[in-house]
Design an enzyme around this catalytic site. Structure first.
Site, PDB file in Angstrom:
ATOM      1  N   GLU A   1       0.843  -1.037   0.061  1.00 37.03           N
ATOM      2  CA  GLU A   1      -0.148   0.105  -0.079  1.00 37.03           C
ATOM      3  C   GLU A   1       0.870   1.248  -0.081  1.00 37.03           C
ATOM      4  O   GLU A   1       2.002   1.254   0.700  1.00 37.03           O
ATOM      5  CB  GLU A   1      -0.848   0.089   1.258  1.00 37.03           C
ATOM      6  CG  GLU A   1      -2.016  -1.116   1.309  1.00 37.03           C
ATOM      7  CD  GLU A   1      -2.709  -0.608   2.692  1.00 37.03           C
ATOM      8  OE1 GLU A   1      -2.644   0.272   3.223  1.00 37.03           O
ATOM      9  OE2 GLU A   1      -3.603  -1.677   3.050  1.00 37.03           O
TER      10      GLU A   1
ATOM     11  N   GLU B   1     -13.553   5.697  -0.274  1.00 37.38           N
ATOM     12  CA  GLU B   1     -14.483   4.845   0.746  1.00 37.38           C
ATOM     13  C   GLU B   1     -15.196   5.592   1.781  1.00 37.38           C
ATOM     14  O   GLU B   1     -14.657   5.715   2.823  1.00 37.38           O
ATOM     15  CB  GLU B   1     -13.759   3.720   1.259  1.00 37.38           C
ATOM     16  CG  GLU B   1     -12.983   2.812   0.140  1.00 37.38           C
ATOM     17  CD  GLU B   1     -12.015   1.678   0.594  1.00 37.38           C
ATOM     18  OE1 GLU B   1     -12.631   0.605   0.969  1.00 37.38           O
ATOM     19  OE2 GLU B   1     -10.934   2.018   0.465  1.00 37.38           O
TER      20      GLU B   1
ATOM     21  N   LYS C   1     -15.221   4.346   5.758  1.00 33.47           N
ATOM     22  CA  LYS C   1     -13.836   4.179   6.273  1.00 33.47           C
ATOM     23  C   LYS C   1     -13.768   5.016   7.538  1.00 33.47           C
ATOM     24  O   LYS C   1     -14.420   5.992   7.405  1.00 33.47           O
ATOM     25  CB  LYS C   1     -12.575   4.239   5.495  1.00 33.47           C
ATOM     26  CG  LYS C   1     -13.011   3.023   4.518  1.00 33.47           C
ATOM     27  CD  LYS C   1     -11.041   2.848   4.169  1.00 33.47           C
ATOM     28  CE  LYS C   1     -10.332   2.477   5.383  1.00 33.47           C
ATOM     29  NZ  LYS C   1      -8.808   1.828   4.728  1.00 33.47           N
TER      30      LYS C   1
ATOM     31  N   GLU D   1      -9.246   9.182   6.082  1.00 32.50           N
ATOM     32  CA  GLU D   1      -9.306   7.803   5.552  1.00 32.50           C
ATOM     33  C   GLU D   1     -10.299   7.528   4.483  1.00 32.50           C
ATOM     34  O   GLU D   1     -10.197   6.467   3.755  1.00 32.50           O
ATOM     35  CB  GLU D   1      -9.424   6.784   6.702  1.00 32.50           C
ATOM     36  CG  GLU D   1      -8.378   6.759   7.836  1.00 32.50           C
ATOM     37  CD  GLU D   1      -8.585   5.931   8.627  1.00 32.50           C
ATOM     38  OE1 GLU D   1      -8.906   4.720   8.519  1.00 32.50           O
ATOM     39  OE2 GLU D   1      -8.281   5.753   9.859  1.00 32.50           O
TER      40      GLU D   1
END
Length: 348
Positions: A269, A320, A323, A329
């Site tokens: 990541e 997202e 999250k 995030e």
């Protein structure tokens, strides 16, 4: 045989070879000349269907995907796509996988039925497990059991079993040559590293210059984190062009001190958010992703590992919205949930 007949046969054979190359070209393009993957997180309530997601990978030439848990619809969509897949096992499943029969059943359910036409590459057993947590004691046995199940399925030549860690297990990271596993991490990670060495598997590491920069913004230049500065000469005399390289080489230094100088690291990541936190802007995110892709797909490498591309997975495919808990995030996507580019990126 007359010369004209030989000429006609040769011409027909050449045409067939050219046709075969044309048919194979999409597959060559998607796996050969690029080393960037994109993580497919599904923690949102507004994301496209799995088939649309795989089509998005294909249409953008993204040849590698990381998933965070098994998903049958995604597996079905990946069939025949030639996209290399890293499949993650959730931390919450590790304790159950300490049972060898459960690990065998997991592989039989989530890997074997698809292995003929889905290109599984890695299984990441756990993500960012920390020493001292409940999951830590379950991690190595789960890795060993999943590996044994992969061997039993005769897939060990295709699939490597590993785990994904974060950079905080290493301390003394400045200069990177001083990087070493923390006292708490050392007894936890060393047996795992030994397992990886004995099985020829890489260590997966999540590397985030964004979080490192925000941990010390007074002493780390933003341009150094974004690949736009002239670099830094660290106390041992090595010049580092970017914070990403410095973070990665600190991990390699720790591996060397743990007796594993030849193990490879896959950056499982790396990303930069577009909003929700300090220096989390669309412009900074675009700069980071563009420069990261350029760097890891070149053969520049890092000072400790020069002359090679760095297998890297961008985090993440989409913003997202579920999250958390921190707002930042939610904003790591390189695409919006409507599949529109957030940035003009070329992935290979």
């Amino acid at each position: 045989m007359h010369f004209s007949d030989i000429y006609k046969i040769g011409k027909a054979l050449m045409a067939s070879i050219l046709l075969l190359l044309v048919l194979l070209m999409p597959a060559l393009e998607i796996t050969g000349a690029q080393s960037v993957g994109v993580c497919y997180g599904r923690n949102g309530d507004n994301l496209p269907a799995e088939g649309e997601v795989v089509d998005l990978y294909k249409s953008n030439g993204i040849g590698r995907m990381r998933m965070y848990e098994p998903n049958e619809a995604t597996f079905q969509a990946l069939r025949g796509s030639n996209i290399e897949l890293t499949l993650t096992i959730l931390n919450s499943e590790l304790s159950a996988l300490n049972d060898a029969a459960a690990a065998t059943a997991w592989v039989q359910k989530n890997v074997q039925p698809y292995s003929a036409d889905v290109r599984f590459k890695y299984i990441a057993v756990g993500n960012e497990v920390h020493p001292g947590t409940a999951e830590a004691g379950f991690l190595l046995p789960a890795i060993q059991n999943i590996h044994s199940a992969i061997v039993a399925a005769n897939l060990q030549g295709q699939i490597k079993v590993s785990t994904a860690i974060d950079t905080t297990l290493v301390t003394n990271a400045y200069p990177p040559s001083d990087g070493i596993y923390t006292d708490a991490a050392n007894p936890f990670i060393t047996p795992i590293i030994n397992f990886l060495v004995s099985n020829g598997a890489p260590l997966l590491v999540n590397v985030y210059p964004y979080f490192s920069y925000n941990g010390d913004p007074n002493n780390i230049d933003l341009g150094y984190a974004l690949f736009t500065s002239q670099g830094v000469v660290v106390p041992d005399g090595t010049r580092y062009p970017s914070l990403f390289d410095a973070l990665l080489d600190a991990q390699y230094s720790a591996l060397e001190k743990a007796g594993a100088p030849n193990i490879e690291i896959v950056v499982s990541e790396s990303g930069w958010p577009s909003e929700g936190g300090n220096q989390a802007t669309a412009q900074n995110a675009a700069t980071f992703y563009q420069n990261l892709i350029s760097h890891v797909t070149s053969t520049t490498g890092t000072p400790k590992r020069p002359g090679r591309a760095i297998e890297t997975y961008l985090f993440a495919l989409f913003d997202e919205n579920l999250k958390g808990p921190e707002p930042v995030e939610k904003h790591f996507g390189v695409f919006s949930p409507n599949k529109q580019h957030k940035y003009q990126l070329t992935f290979g």
